[in-house]
Design a protein around this motif. Structure first.
Motif, short mmCIF file in Angstrom:
data_model
loop_
_atom_site.label_atom_id
_atom_site.label_comp_id
_atom_site.label_asym_id
_atom_site.label_seq_id
_atom_site.Cartn_x
_atom_site.Cartn_y
_atom_site.Cartn_z
N ARG A 119 -26.42 59.01 -55.02
CA ARG A 119 -26.12 57.65 -55.48
C ARG A 119 -27.35 57.02 -56.13
NH1 ARG A 119 -22.43 53.67 -54.27
NH2 ARG A 119 -21.48 54.86 -52.58
N ASP A 120 -28.50 57.11 -55.47
CA ASP A 120 -29.73 56.58 -56.04
C ASP A 120 -30.09 57.30 -57.34
OD1 ASP A 120 -30.06 54.72 -54.06
OD2 ASP A 120 -31.88 55.59 -53.21
N TYR A 121 -29.92 58.60 -57.32
CA TYR A 121 -30.28 59.45 -58.46
C TYR A 121 -29.48 59.03 -59.70
CZ TYR A 121 -31.70 63.97 -60.55
OH TYR A 121 -32.24 64.96 -61.34
N VAL A 122 -28.18 58.86 -59.53
CA VAL A 122 -27.32 58.47 -60.65
C VAL A 122 -27.73 57.09 -61.17
CG1 VAL A 122 -24.96 57.82 -61.29
CG2 VAL A 122 -25.38 59.94 -60.05
N ALA A 123 -28.03 56.18 -60.26
CA ALA A 123 -28.44 54.83 -60.68
C ALA A 123 -29.69 54.89 -61.54
CB ALA A 123 -28.68 53.96 -59.45
N VAL A 124 -30.66 55.72 -61.16
CA VAL A 124 -31.89 55.84 -61.95
C VAL A 124 -31.61 56.49 -63.30
CG1 VAL A 124 -34.16 56.94 -62.04
CG2 VAL A 124 -33.40 55.85 -59.92
N VAL A 125 -30.80 57.54 -63.31
CA VAL A 125 -30.44 58.19 -64.58
C VAL A 125 -29.77 57.19 -65.51
CG1 VAL A 125 -28.96 59.92 -65.66
CG2 VAL A 125 -30.30 60.53 -63.64
N ARG A 126 -28.83 56.42 -64.98
CA ARG A 126 -28.11 55.43 -65.80
C ARG A 126 -29.08 54.42 -66.42
NH1 ARG A 126 -22.62 56.77 -66.67
NH2 ARG A 126 -21.42 56.80 -64.74
N LYS A 127 -30.00 53.93 -65.62
CA LYS A 127 -30.97 52.96 -66.15
C LYS A 127 -31.81 53.59 -67.25
CE LYS A 127 -31.33 50.23 -61.91
NZ LYS A 127 -32.17 49.87 -60.73
N HIS A 132 -33.15 50.86 -70.14
CA HIS A 132 -33.63 49.76 -69.30
C HIS A 132 -34.93 50.16 -68.60
CE1 HIS A 132 -29.72 48.01 -69.98
NE2 HIS A 132 -29.13 49.07 -69.46
N PRO A 133 -35.77 49.20 -68.25
CA PRO A 133 -36.93 49.52 -67.42
C PRO A 133 -36.45 50.15 -66.11
CG PRO A 133 -37.12 47.31 -68.31
CD PRO A 133 -35.72 47.78 -68.62
N VAL A 134 -37.04 51.27 -65.75
CA VAL A 134 -36.57 51.99 -64.56
C VAL A 134 -37.26 51.44 -63.32
CG1 VAL A 134 -36.32 54.23 -63.45
CG2 VAL A 134 -36.09 54.04 -65.93
N ALA A 135 -36.57 50.48 -62.71
CA ALA A 135 -36.99 49.91 -61.45
C ALA A 135 -35.83 50.06 -60.48
CB ALA A 135 -37.37 48.45 -61.60
N HIS A 136 -36.09 50.71 -59.35
CA HIS A 136 -35.01 50.97 -58.40
C HIS A 136 -35.58 50.97 -56.99
CE1 HIS A 136 -31.09 52.50 -57.10
NE2 HIS A 136 -31.77 53.29 -56.27
N ASP A 137 -34.88 50.30 -56.09
CA ASP A 137 -35.30 50.24 -54.70
C ASP A 137 -34.11 50.61 -53.83
OD1 ASP A 137 -36.57 49.85 -52.31
OD2 ASP A 137 -36.61 47.65 -52.44
N GLY A 138 -33.98 51.91 -53.55
CA GLY A 138 -32.85 52.38 -52.75
C GLY A 138 -33.32 53.08 -51.50
N LEU A 153 -41.16 51.73 -66.47
CA LEU A 153 -41.20 52.17 -67.87
C LEU A 153 -39.80 52.31 -68.42
CD1 LEU A 153 -43.93 54.97 -67.52
CD2 LEU A 153 -44.26 52.62 -68.33
N SER A 154 -39.68 52.22 -69.74
CA SER A 154 -38.40 52.42 -70.42
C SER A 154 -38.50 53.65 -71.30
CB SER A 154 -38.05 51.21 -71.29
OG SER A 154 -37.96 50.04 -70.51
N MET A 155 -37.38 54.37 -71.44
CA MET A 155 -37.37 55.57 -72.27
C MET A 155 -37.58 55.17 -73.74
SD MET A 155 -34.58 58.67 -72.40
CE MET A 155 -34.71 58.92 -70.64
N SER A 156 -38.37 55.98 -74.43
CA SER A 156 -38.72 55.64 -75.81
C SER A 156 -37.69 56.12 -76.82
CB SER A 156 -40.10 56.24 -76.16
OG SER A 156 -40.07 57.66 -76.01
#
Length: 345
Positions: A119-127, A132-138, A153-156
């Motif tokens: 679940r956390d993994y998919v959320a980070v991939v989606r961001k 989007h800036p990849v900020a996640h606290d799961g 950071l955001s993907m370039s």
């Protein structure tokens, strides 16, 4: 119901890469909508699909599946975006949690709370793929690391597909509900159509929990296939690979394919296959696979039976069926691709 084609980890019957390209181009010509490459502990599916992208024009290119324990979520996002751009928008990201044998033995990643991690993994991939800036606290993943020098950071670069399709491999009821809740597609493996329909209710429940219509989630069962006028010959071509899944794809305590066989009423046979495999008797493991077990877990038999089972998958709600070939030669596999396309019309 569309057809997809699985080339496995090394291609069907360890085909060469040249043979793979011949098969994939023929699948594309026949109207197959996608080709899927899986991950074990050998050939990298992402590199294979990037190579296939250069030799094809229309067919979708899916990972069936990338293991979430094998790479970080942002590494997966970068791989997905790269292949999507190389293929001009044809990439399909399939993810799975794998199992403890590979996660712990091959990748050194503890197989604990796999669904929470997914679940956390998919959320980070989606961001990441969304720019989007990849900020996640799961509970399983935290980015950036707290009290560190990191920043979000955001993907370039961005994928051509918005959103980029994300499919989850799921076999157990809770995993299927998670797929309904967070994924664009569900990849069940070795499921007969009746079990696909039964767990489709759990998929719909997960989608409803997220406020999504059940039809928003594609259902793409992955099944080994073999068509022949001689049904016994067709089963015999499939038995060795099915025995490998039931006997060796996992530990004695955790083998998801063996659990599936138990749920379908073949527990005694599945245990016999696993016992023989652990004793090193591969022939005995293969011999333990009764005809009705092979018929239940695969798309196998005469053209008439295979056509009937394709219809059953359609009725069960499958939007795509991903077939893995078991015929012995390149010529035979090309014939199987054509036969299956004809029977699905």
């Amino acid at each position: 119901m569309r057809l997809g084609f699985s080339i496995g980890t090394l291609g069907p019957i360890a085909a060469s890469h040249d043979d793979q390209l011949i098969l994939v181009r023929e699948a594309e010509r026949l109207g197959y909508d996608s080709v899927w490459a899986s991950e074990g502990y050998g050939v990298d599916p992402a590199a294979t699909l990037a190579w296939l992208a250069a030799g094809t024009e229309r067919i979708g290119l899916g990972t069936g599946v990338l293991q979430a324990t094998a790479r970080t979520a942002v590494a997966t996002a970068m791989t997905a975006v790269t292949i999507d751009r190389l293929s001009r928008g044809r990439f399909l990201l399939g993810l799975g949690a794998s199992g403890p044998q590979v996660a712990e033995g091959w990748h050194g990643h503890r197989y604990e709370r796999p669904l929470a991690h997914l679940r956390d993994y998919v959320a980070v991939v989606r961001k990441a793929v969304g720019g989007h800036p990849v900020a996640h606290d799961g509970p399983e993943l935290t980015l950036p690391l707290p009290d560190s020098r990191g920043k979000a950071l955001s993907m370039s670069v961005a994928p051509l597909q918005r959103p980029l399709p994300l499919h989850l491999a799921a076999m157990g009821p809770r995993a299927v509900e998670l797929a309904g809740e967070i994924a664009d597609g569900w990849l069940p493996i070795h499921f007969p159509p009746e079990h696909t329909a039964e767990l489709g209710e759990r998929l719909a429940a997960g989608a409803a929990r997220a406020g999504r219509p059940a039809g928003a989630v594609e259902i793409s069962p992955m099944v080994m296939a073999m068509v022949d006028d001689d049904a016994d010959y067709a089963r015999d071509m499939i038995r060795p690979m099915l025995a490998l899944y039931l006997g060796a794809m996992g530990t004695r305590g955790v083998n998801f394919y063996s659990r599936l066989a138990h749920r379908l009423g073949f527990g005694q046979e599945a245990e016999a296959v696993q016992d023989a495999y652990f004793e090193g008797d591969l022939m005995a493991a293969t011999d333990e696979l009764a005809d009705d077990l092979v018929d239940a877990l695969t798309l196998c038999g005469t053209p008439e039976r295979v056509r009937e089972r394709l219809g059953a998958y359609r009725k069960a709600g499958a939007t795509r069926l991903i077939v893995g070939l078991n015929a012995p030669t390149l010529g035979d596999r090309l014939e199987q691709l054509a036969w299956l396309a004809e029977l699905n019309e």
